[in-house]
Motif scaffolding. Sequence first.
Motif, PDB file in Angstrom:
ATOM      1  N   LYS A 148      26.381  54.374  11.202  1.00 15.00           N
ATOM      2  CA  LYS A 148      27.583  54.736  11.962  1.00 15.00           C
ATOM      3  C   LYS A 148      27.696  56.247  12.090  1.00 15.00           C
ATOM      4  N   TRP A 149      27.487  56.928  10.985  1.00 12.46           N
ATOM      5  CA  TRP A 149      27.422  58.393  10.971  1.00 12.46           C
ATOM      6  C   TRP A 149      26.719  58.853   9.710  1.00 12.46           C
ATOM      7  N   LYS A 150      26.268  60.090   9.714  1.00 14.73           N
ATOM      8  CA  LYS A 150      25.721  60.684   8.501  1.00 14.73           C
ATOM      9  C   LYS A 150      26.162  62.144   8.424  1.00 14.73           C
ATOM     10  N   SER A 208      35.092  58.866  10.544  1.00 14.73           N
ATOM     11  CA  SER A 208      34.316  59.758  11.400  1.00 14.73           C
ATOM     12  C   SER A 208      33.232  60.532  10.674  1.00 14.73           C
ATOM     13  N   GLY A 209      33.342  60.669   9.347  1.00 10.46           N
ATOM     14  CA  GLY A 209      32.409  61.492   8.599  1.00 10.46           C
ATOM     15  C   GLY A 209      32.719  62.967   8.648  1.00 10.46           C
TER      16      GLY A 209
END
Length: 455
Positions: A148-150, A208-209
């Motif tokens: 999804k995000w990093k 959202s990260g």
Amino acid sequence: MQISIECAHPNILPPGRRKDSLFMKISPFLFLFLSLTSAAEAQSMFRGNAAHTGTYPGPAPREFHRVKWKFPTGARVVGSPVIEGKVIYFGSDDGNVYAVDAESGQQLWKTTTRGPVPCTPAIDHGTVYVGSYDGKFYALDAQSGAVKWKFATEGERRFEAKGLHGWQPKNQTFADAFDVFLSSPAVVDGAVYFGSGDGNLYSLDANSGELRWKFRTGDVVHASPAIANGVAYVGSWDSYFYAVDVGNGKEKWRFHAGEDALVHNQVGFQSSPAVVDGVVYTGCRDAQLYALDAMTGKEKWKFDNALSWVITSPAVMDGKVYFATSDSSLYHVVEAATGKSILKQEDKAFVFSSPAVTNDVVFIGVLNGTLEARDRNSGGLLWEFQTDTSKQNANWVLTAERRFNVPLLFFDAWREAPLVSADRQFAIGAIFSSPLMANGVVYFGSTDGFLYAVE
């Protein structure tokens, strides 16, 4: 003082590749079915909850019956598994994060990072959060493993020092082979918290990260933060323990533990804290178990372990604290209010694994490749399970009594010899992983590369 190679204290020679994401899709209907469970059964982050109390509900096996299944990975499994619904999630030093069916051990998906994953994931609202030695922190879709995000930290590294543990030459900087874990994340109220080898404690927006804040300490942070009452509690290898406001990332207080400027053996927090009833319990490599006031950081008591590290994260239940030591190989239960000893049992080898406490059984892993089940009240050994690699005992690492063969392992303090001894210990099927207890089954990893489910 300088400690020589002949000393019986094993901590002196202590103790203590990849492509982008690949995953197997599964049906949304199957995933929904696997996810149906009561909240009481969910153990979705390190030590069971954000406060890291190390306690688990439900019945526990007081007798060993069988290996339900074991799941192979490509390298050692140092971190601990978690469960959400009927899916087990965990990381391996082969660089993968895995999801497997809790009943069958069948792989549902795997996602590849670019470094080992020796930490415990956290699952929240359909997302798996986990860090990697590649310096990235990942949010993965719990159904598919898709990224999804990093988030990129300032980079991972192990604790290091000149002449570490008395290793030679004394002016050589050594990375600590016993700094085996990465910080495991905690997720609370839409934010995820974790430490890093770059010396920071991070708070990210879970959706959202995006960086909410980062708090800098003086050294590596591989302990896992506990979150309670709006405060993040975590220790650093700078020998300070910190309380940080989760809203703004500002320090509330810090506590200074022991220092060891000579060989850096009795220094730093590797244990992760448990927070119960306004008290923070945590171990330290200065050989103390500390109880600190959660509001002020004032020391309430400390339990001295005679130069033996406390790497295990303590568990707290019913006014008792459960923990174990490294090279003195002792299992302890002490009063939570006073630190007074209630019972002490001798183990056969070093203990880095953290105890999992149920109503009547305590499970803990030992570095000789043994999972132990102990009676919670008496401390007596109910049963034990030994990994096959431990039974094979390559290179005669273990004696006939399953103790470490100290003269063979700790043969020299110079250059690569300490690292060779550490590698031999780790290769014996050692259990660094902290057991997960769920639905009458105990799940844990081993350095033999397997995740086990036993009952």
